[in-house]
Design a protein around this motif. Sequence first.
Motif, PDB file in Angstrom:
ATOM      1  N   LEU A  90     -21.382 -11.238  41.681  1.00 31.40           N
ATOM      2  CA  LEU A  90     -21.501 -10.170  40.681  1.00 31.40           C
ATOM      3  C   LEU A  90     -22.373  -9.044  41.213  1.00 31.40           C
ATOM      4  N   PHE A  91     -21.866  -7.818  41.133  1.00 29.50           N
ATOM      5  CA  PHE A  91     -22.676  -6.646  41.445  1.00 29.50           C
ATOM      6  C   PHE A  91     -23.251  -6.122  40.144  1.00 29.50           C
ATOM      7  N   LEU A  92     -24.559  -5.904  40.130  1.00 29.97           N
ATOM      8  CA  LEU A  92     -25.240  -5.304  38.975  1.00 29.97           C
ATOM      9  C   LEU A  92     -25.579  -3.868  39.323  1.00 29.97           C
ATOM     10  N   ALA A  93     -25.052  -2.923  38.572  1.00 32.01           N
ATOM     11  CA  ALA A  93     -25.353  -1.510  38.797  1.00 32.01           C
ATOM     12  C   ALA A  93     -26.810  -1.238  38.467  1.00 32.01           C
ATOM     13  N   PRO A  94     -27.412  -0.233  39.105  1.00 35.69           N
ATOM     14  CA  PRO A  94     -28.840   0.031  38.936  1.00 35.69           C
ATOM     15  C   PRO A  94     -29.320   0.149  37.485  1.00 35.69           C
ATOM     16  N   GLY A  95     -28.558   0.739  36.609  1.00 35.41           N
ATOM     17  CA  GLY A  95     -28.997   0.908  35.225  1.00 35.41           C
ATOM     18  C   GLY A  95     -29.154  -0.389  34.453  1.00 35.41           C
TER      19      GLY A  95
END
Length: 188
Positions: free
Chosen positions: A64-69
């Motif tokens: 899973l990639f978590l976006a910075p926000g």
Amino acid sequence: MDMHTLSGGFADPARDAAHAFRACLQAMARPGRGQPIAGALPPAPLSPAAGAVLLTLTDDTTPLFLAPGLDTPALRGWIAFHCAAPICAPEEAVFALGRWPDLPLDRFRIGTPDYPDRSVTLIVEMDSLSPATARLRGPGIETHQDARLPAIAPFVANRARYPLGFDCYFCAEESLSALPRSTFVEAL
């Protein structure tokens, strides 16, 4: 580990996961049509809908990639405890979670001609699933379906690459809609 990390999962995991899985399937089968999805209470700023999608579709085999926000210690802990999905770079992601402006579309996998299924599914947090900004046509839509999308051009370009591309879930509060790569998109 604090109580917020341990709480917020499905109260009745088997039943809640079955209902959430059905909502995910219905959303993808009927592009742009909203579906209720509930049962998760993830840490802010994640919506209950996105939390339910994570609980249902991710596990220790789905990077899973978590976006910075959304990449917060509280959310990382919640995902680690409830889903066990490994956090990864965009290029390795099977799922990506974030607000539209924070998702690096040019870095995600879109599949290959031999394996178009080896692509990313985006879970996009939105403030609302209305009002509609796009008209959708294609599989799962009788004539057309109007829906709210965060942009138009990236989805038109995504459809042009079909069968390659990415699929999307859009989450707001306790509602979900989806847009598979096979859907034609035009601005309203």
